[in-house]
Design a protein around this motif. Structure first.
Motif, PDB file in Angstrom:
ATOM      1  N   SER A 246      44.879  28.373 -26.756  1.00 22.15           N
ATOM      2  CA  SER A 246      46.148  28.111 -27.433  1.00 22.15           C
ATOM      3  C   SER A 246      46.083  28.500 -28.906  1.00 22.15           C
ATOM      4  N   VAL A 247      44.920  28.293 -29.527  1.00 20.68           N
ATOM      5  CA  VAL A 247      44.749  28.677 -30.922  1.00 20.68           C
ATOM      6  C   VAL A 247      44.755  30.198 -31.062  1.00 20.68           C
ATOM      7  N   VAL A 248      44.018  30.868 -30.178  1.00 28.32           N
ATOM      8  CA  VAL A 248      43.961  32.331 -30.218  1.00 28.32           C
ATOM      9  C   VAL A 248      45.345  32.932 -29.998  1.00 28.32           C
ATOM     10  N   LEU A 249      46.062  32.441 -29.002  1.00 33.09           N
ATOM     11  CA  LEU A 249      47.397  32.952 -28.697  1.00 33.09           C
ATOM     12  C   LEU A 249      48.381  32.657 -29.833  1.00 33.09           C
ATOM     13  N   GLN A 250      48.266  31.485 -30.418  1.00 30.13           N
ATOM     14  CA  GLN A 250      49.161  31.124 -31.519  1.00 30.13           C
ATOM     15  C   GLN A 250      48.982  32.074 -32.700  1.00 30.13           C
ATOM     16  N   VAL A 251      47.732  32.325 -33.060  1.00 26.57           N
ATOM     17  CA  VAL A 251      47.447  33.216 -34.187  1.00 26.57           C
ATOM     18  C   VAL A 251      47.907  34.634 -33.888  1.00 26.57           C
ATOM     19  N   ALA A 252      47.604  35.122 -32.680  1.00 25.56           N
ATOM     20  CA  ALA A 252      47.990  36.485 -32.306  1.00 25.56           C
ATOM     21  C   ALA A 252      49.509  36.650 -32.283  1.00 25.56           C
ATOM     22  N   TYR A 253      50.211  35.684 -31.713  1.00 32.47           N
ATOM     23  CA  TYR A 253      51.673  35.749 -31.631  1.00 32.47           C
ATOM     24  C   TYR A 253      52.296  35.655 -33.018  1.00 32.47           C
ATOM     25  N   PHE A 254      51.734  34.799 -33.869  1.00 33.98           N
ATOM     26  CA  PHE A 254      52.233  34.632 -35.230  1.00 33.98           C
ATOM     27  C   PHE A 254      52.145  35.950 -35.994  1.00 33.98           C
ATOM     28  N   ARG A 255      51.011  36.626 -35.855  1.00 35.78           N
ATOM     29  CA  ARG A 255      50.818  37.898 -36.564  1.00 35.78           C
ATOM     30  C   ARG A 255      51.675  39.009 -35.967  1.00 35.78           C
ATOM     31  N   ARG A 256      51.799  39.000 -34.649  1.00 34.02           N
ATOM     32  CA  ARG A 256      52.550  40.074 -33.985  1.00 34.02           C
ATOM     33  C   ARG A 256      54.053  39.981 -34.275  1.00 34.02           C
ATOM     34  N   PHE A 263      53.624  28.156 -29.761  1.00 34.86           N
ATOM     35  CA  PHE A 263      53.599  26.713 -29.535  1.00 34.86           C
ATOM     36  C   PHE A 263      54.126  26.026 -30.789  1.00 34.86           C
ATOM     37  N   ARG A 264      54.620  24.829 -30.637  1.00 37.03           N
ATOM     38  CA  ARG A 264      55.085  24.082 -31.808  1.00 37.03           C
ATOM     39  C   ARG A 264      53.946  23.815 -32.772  1.00 37.03           C
ATOM     40  N   MET A 265      52.762  23.633 -32.211  1.00 40.97           N
ATOM     41  CA  MET A 265      51.564  23.454 -33.026  1.00 40.97           C
ATOM     42  C   MET A 265      50.357  23.681 -32.129  1.00 40.97           C
ATOM     43  N   SER A 266      49.291  24.197 -32.689  1.00 45.00           N
ATOM     44  CA  SER A 266      48.054  24.365 -31.931  1.00 45.00           C
ATOM     45  C   SER A 266      46.929  23.641 -32.668  1.00 45.00           C
ATOM     46  N   ILE A 268      46.605  22.916 -28.333  1.00 47.96           N
ATOM     47  CA  ILE A 268      47.667  22.574 -27.411  1.00 47.96           C
ATOM     48  C   ILE A 268      48.003  21.084 -27.396  1.00 47.96           C
ATOM     49  N   GLN A 269      47.030  20.215 -27.679  1.00 42.14           N
ATOM     50  CA  GLN A 269      47.309  18.779 -27.655  1.00 42.14           C
ATOM     51  C   GLN A 269      48.372  18.397 -28.686  1.00 42.14           C
ATOM     52  N   HIS A 270      48.382  19.101 -29.819  1.00 42.76           N
ATOM     53  CA  HIS A 270      49.376  18.802 -30.849  1.00 42.76           C
ATOM     54  C   HIS A 270      50.758  19.344 -30.470  1.00 42.76           C
ATOM     55  N   HIS A 271      50.804  20.392 -29.653  1.00 39.86           N
ATOM     56  CA  HIS A 271      52.086  20.888 -29.133  1.00 39.86           C
ATOM     57  C   HIS A 271      52.783  19.796 -28.331  1.00 39.86           C
ATOM     58  N   PHE A 272      52.024  19.113 -27.485  1.00 38.18           N
ATOM     59  CA  PHE A 272      52.626  18.061 -26.669  1.00 38.18           C
ATOM     60  C   PHE A 272      53.019  16.855 -27.528  1.00 38.18           C
ATOM     61  N   GLU A 273      52.251  16.591 -28.581  1.00 42.56           N
ATOM     62  CA  GLU A 273      52.666  15.538 -29.511  1.00 42.56           C
ATOM     63  C   GLU A 273      54.003  15.882 -30.162  1.00 42.56           C
ATOM     64  N   GLU A 274      54.165  17.141 -30.559  1.00 40.50           N
ATOM     65  CA  GLU A 274      55.409  17.571 -31.186  1.00 40.50           C
ATOM     66  C   GLU A 274      56.578  17.538 -30.204  1.00 40.50           C
ATOM     67  N   LEU A 275      56.277  17.623 -28.910  1.00 43.28           N
ATOM     68  CA  LEU A 275      57.327  17.495 -27.893  1.00 43.28           C
ATOM     69  C   LEU A 275      57.761  16.044 -27.689  1.00 43.28           C
ATOM     70  N   GLY A 276      57.015  15.122 -28.276  1.00 43.77           N
ATOM     71  CA  GLY A 276      57.383  13.717 -28.181  1.00 43.77           C
ATOM     72  C   GLY A 276      56.470  12.858 -27.327  1.00 43.77           C
ATOM     73  N   TRP A 277      55.403  13.453 -26.771  1.00 47.27           N
ATOM     74  CA  TRP A 277      54.462  12.651 -25.990  1.00 47.27           C
ATOM     75  C   TRP A 277      53.676  11.732 -26.933  1.00 47.27           C
ATOM     76  N   PRO A 278      53.559  10.453 -26.614  1.00 48.14           N
ATOM     77  CA  PRO A 278      52.667   9.592 -27.403  1.00 48.14           C
ATOM     78  C   PRO A 278      51.225  10.097 -27.314  1.00 48.14           C
ATOM     79  N   GLU A 279      50.476   9.857 -28.377  1.00 50.68           N
ATOM     80  CA  GLU A 279      49.085  10.319 -28.427  1.00 50.68           C
ATOM     81  C   GLU A 279      48.280   9.822 -27.240  1.00 50.68           C
TER      82      GLU A 279
END
Length: 308
Positions: A246-256, A263-266, A268-279
């Motif tokens: 998820s980190v690799v894809l996030q960086v690559a997509y951001f640059r491209r 993702f909302r955040m990488s 991936i666990q932080h992406h689900f937090e940003e979606l509203g899932w409790p920790e």
């Protein structure tokens, strides 16, 4: 010995928390991270120092009594300590920067060569001991390259899985379960992590830090290489694999895309937090996914045992 490791870890991590509060060794929280984490500012960090030290002390005790597990387990422990020292430097820089300023952490260009060096040293000695020769045309040389990459990849993948209370500790225990019958170091690490999780349960009284995550990644990679099947590691450790991807894809997509986010955040666990899932929901559900992957590995090991 798992119980002994758990008790020693519990004592040392508790002692570390006491010292951290006395001297202000708290964790700095990234402002760009999940906003729900800002309240964790100042929580004692580098709890991995406590459980890695417990792992080492109990293993040395077993070694003195002739129950240390032989060359493979010695190599596994050395890999854990080597990677752990790299993480320790990172932890100490973070603590120092919060207290007096200065450099905040090791840069990737500083950390990665050190990881490669430790991974290569492990691979050179592990290749003749491993149950498989994976690249027959290249012999041990091909396996040395493969095992180096697996070791370094696992260390970073487990490191990226950290960040939520109890997440990495629980995932790591589950990943190591199939190896408890063959790897004394894995047994001791599971015990040490149980002692650590007493304090890391939500809301965490201490964070793991890089020393702990680096040592765990080294033990997981090394134990699967030496005692099982290297290709089963990403099945059991599906969550760390997804975290680093998820980190690799996030960086690559951001640059491209010039600044857009996949993702909302990488990770991936932080992406689900940003979606509203409790920790706690993210943590438990990631444990469940890990348990499914590890169950598959357990079944494969029973059906297709490693070749001698």
């Amino acid at each position: 010995m798992m119980v002994v490791a758990a008790l020693v870890s519990w004592f040392l991590v508790g002692l570390l928390i006491t010292l951290s509060k006395r001297y202000g060794w708290g964790q700095p929280i990234r402002q760009e991270g999940p906003q729900t984490h800002l309240k964790k500012e100042g929580t004692p960090t580098a709890g991995g120092i406590g459980f890695v030290l417990a792992l080492l002390l109990v293993w040395l005790g077993m070694l003195l009594t002739g129950h240390g597990g032989g060359r493979s387990e010695t190599l596994l422990m050395l890999a854990a300590l080597g990677m752990g020292v790299i993480g320790l430097v990172d932890d100490l820089l973070k603590i120092r920067s919060r207290m007096v300023g200065g450099k905040k952490e090791l840069l990737a260009r500083e950390k990665f060569p050190a990881q490669l060096l430790v991974g290569l040293a492990f691979a050179i000695f592990a290749a003749p001991l491993a149950p498989h020769v994976w690249l027959p045309g290249l012999g041990l040389y091909g396996d040395i390259v493969l095992y180096t990459l697996v070791m370094v990849g696992a260390v970073n993948a487990f490191n990226f899985t950290d960040g939520l209370d109890s997440l990495l500790g629980g995932v790591s225990i589950i990943v190591l379960l199939p190896l408890l019958g063959v790897s004394p170091v894995s047994v001791l690490l599971v015990g040490a992590l149980l002692g650590f999780l007493w304090f890391n349960a939500h809301p965490a009284r201490v964070f793991m830090g890089d020393m702990g995550s680096h040592a765990i990644g080294a033990v997981a990679a090394g134990a699967y290489i030496l005692h099982a099947d290297v290709w089963m590691l990403p099945v059991a450790a599906i969550i760390p694999v997804v975290a680093v991807l998820s980190v690799v894809l996030q960086v690559a997509y951001f640059r491209r895309t010039g600044g857009k986010r996949l993702f909302r955040m990488s990770p991936i666990q932080h992406h689900f937090e940003e979606l509203g899932w409790p920790e706690t929901h993210v943590t438990l559900r990631f444990w469940l996914v890990t348990a499914l992957g590890t169950a598959i590995v357990w079944g494969l090991l029973r059906t297709f045992p490693p070749m001698s």
